[in-house]
Design a protein around this motif. Structure first.
Motif, short mmCIF file in Angstrom:
data_model
loop_
_atom_site.label_atom_id
_atom_site.label_comp_id
_atom_site.label_asym_id
_atom_site.label_seq_id
_atom_site.Cartn_x
_atom_site.Cartn_y
_atom_site.Cartn_z
N TYR A 25 0.83 -1.21 0.00
CA TYR A 25 0.00 0.00 0.00
C TYR A 25 0.86 1.26 0.00
CZ TYR A 25 -4.42 -2.37 0.62
OH TYR A 25 -5.53 -3.13 0.42
N PHE A 26 0.31 2.31 -0.57
CA PHE A 26 0.97 3.60 -0.61
C PHE A 26 -0.10 4.67 -0.39
CE2 PHE A 26 -0.23 2.28 -4.85
CZ PHE A 26 -0.89 3.39 -5.36
N VAL A 27 0.33 5.91 -0.27
CA VAL A 27 -0.60 7.02 -0.05
C VAL A 27 -0.89 7.67 -1.40
CG1 VAL A 27 -0.99 9.23 1.10
CG2 VAL A 27 0.34 7.43 2.25
N ARG A 28 -2.18 7.74 -1.75
CA ARG A 28 -2.58 8.43 -2.97
C ARG A 28 -3.00 9.85 -2.59
NH1 ARG A 28 -3.20 7.55 -7.86
NH2 ARG A 28 -3.03 5.28 -7.71
N VAL A 29 -2.40 10.83 -3.24
CA VAL A 29 -2.66 12.24 -2.97
C VAL A 29 -3.46 12.81 -4.13
CG1 VAL A 29 -1.64 14.48 -2.50
CG2 VAL A 29 -0.47 12.40 -1.72
N SER A 30 -4.61 13.41 -3.82
CA SER A 30 -5.47 14.01 -4.84
C SER A 30 -5.82 15.43 -4.43
CB SER A 30 -6.77 13.21 -4.98
OG SER A 30 -6.52 11.85 -5.22
N VAL A 31 -6.13 16.25 -5.40
CA VAL A 31 -6.65 17.59 -5.15
C VAL A 31 -8.10 17.59 -5.61
CG1 VAL A 31 -6.41 20.05 -5.67
CG2 VAL A 31 -4.37 18.61 -5.52
N VAL A 32 -9.00 17.95 -4.70
CA VAL A 32 -10.43 17.92 -4.99
C VAL A 32 -11.05 19.28 -4.68
CG1 VAL A 32 -10.67 15.44 -4.59
CG2 VAL A 32 -10.96 17.00 -2.70
N SER A 33 -12.25 19.51 -5.19
CA SER A 33 -12.95 20.77 -4.93
C SER A 33 -13.31 20.87 -3.46
CB SER A 33 -14.24 20.85 -5.76
OG SER A 33 -13.93 20.87 -7.12
N GLY A 34 -13.18 22.09 -2.91
CA GLY A 34 -13.55 22.33 -1.52
C GLY A 34 -12.53 23.20 -0.84
N GLY A 35 -12.77 23.52 0.41
CA GLY A 35 -11.84 24.36 1.17
C GLY A 35 -11.99 25.83 0.86
N CYS A 36 -11.27 26.67 1.58
CA CYS A 36 -11.38 28.13 1.43
C CYS A 36 -10.91 28.61 0.06
CB CYS A 36 -10.56 28.88 2.47
SG CYS A 36 -10.41 28.16 4.06
N SER A 37 -9.88 27.95 -0.48
CA SER A 37 -9.33 28.39 -1.75
C SER A 37 -10.02 27.72 -2.94
CB SER A 37 -7.83 28.08 -1.80
OG SER A 37 -7.64 26.67 -1.81
N GLY A 38 -10.97 26.85 -2.67
CA GLY A 38 -11.67 26.14 -3.73
C GLY A 38 -11.11 24.75 -3.98
N PHE A 39 -9.97 24.44 -3.35
CA PHE A 39 -9.35 23.12 -3.49
C PHE A 39 -8.86 22.62 -2.15
CE2 PHE A 39 -8.65 25.23 -7.57
CZ PHE A 39 -9.23 24.31 -8.43
N THR A 40 -8.81 21.32 -2.00
CA THR A 40 -8.28 20.70 -0.78
C THR A 40 -7.58 19.41 -1.16
OG1 THR A 40 -8.85 20.03 1.46
CG2 THR A 40 -10.40 19.42 -0.24
N TYR A 41 -6.65 18.99 -0.33
CA TYR A 41 -5.94 17.73 -0.57
C TYR A 41 -6.72 16.58 0.02
CZ TYR A 41 -1.82 20.48 -1.77
OH TYR A 41 -0.95 21.35 -2.36
N GLN A 42 -6.71 15.47 -0.68
CA GLN A 42 -7.34 14.25 -0.18
C GLN A 42 -6.27 13.17 -0.16
OE1 GLN A 42 -11.14 13.22 -1.87
NE2 GLN A 42 -10.62 11.05 -1.83
N LEU A 43 -6.14 12.47 0.96
CA LEU A 43 -5.16 11.40 1.11
C LEU A 43 -5.89 10.09 1.35
CD1 LEU A 43 -2.75 13.24 3.58
CD2 LEU A 43 -2.55 13.10 1.10
N ASP A 44 -5.56 9.08 0.56
CA ASP A 44 -6.17 7.76 0.69
C ASP A 44 -5.06 6.72 0.59
OD1 ASP A 44 -9.09 8.41 0.59
OD2 ASP A 44 -8.52 9.22 -1.37
N PHE A 45 -5.32 5.52 1.07
CA PHE A 45 -4.40 4.41 0.86
C PHE A 45 -4.85 3.65 -0.37
CE2 PHE A 45 -4.14 4.96 5.54
CZ PHE A 45 -2.83 5.39 5.58
N ASP A 46 -3.90 3.21 -1.16
CA ASP A 46 -4.19 2.48 -2.39
C ASP A 46 -3.12 1.42 -2.57
OD1 ASP A 46 -5.21 1.74 -4.87
OD2 ASP A 46 -5.13 3.75 -5.73
N ASN A 47 -3.42 0.40 -3.35
CA ASN A 47 -2.42 -0.61 -3.64
C ASN A 47 -2.33 -0.92 -5.12
OD1 ASN A 47 -4.79 -2.01 -3.86
ND2 ASN A 47 -4.14 -3.79 -2.71
N GLU A 48 -2.94 -0.07 -5.95
CA GLU A 48 -2.86 -0.23 -7.40
C GLU A 48 -2.50 1.10 -8.04
OE1 GLU A 48 -6.19 -2.13 -9.24
OE2 GLU A 48 -6.41 -3.57 -7.62
#
Length: 68
Positions: A25-48
């Motif tokens: 497993y590793f950490v998947r880092v994504s930028v999604v809509s939301g937060g004060c600036s209109g974007f926020t980071y999302q961190l998930d675990f993934d293995n593919e």
């Protein structure tokens, strides 16, 4: 490039152990809509990895980001 603090590494290790996630497993880092600036980071675990992933490693942790 991504850099991880020692305390963040410790927390990621604890969470992965608690959830029973192995070395594949590793950490998947994504930028999604939301937060004060209109974007926020999302961190998930993934293995593919996905086509187009950029992979980074710091403190023996692997991270992947996908290009839009």
């Amino acid at each position: 490039m991504l850099f991880v603090s020692d305390s963040a590494k410790s927390q990621i290790d604890k969470i992965m152990a608690k959830e029973g996630r192995g070395d594949d497993y590793f950490v998947r880092v994504s930028v999604v809509s939301g937060g004060c600036s209109g974007f926020t980071y999302q961190l998930d675990f993934d293995n593919e990895h996905r086509e187009g992933d950029e992979v980074f490693e710091d403190k023996s942790l692997q991270f992947a980001t996908s290009a839009p």
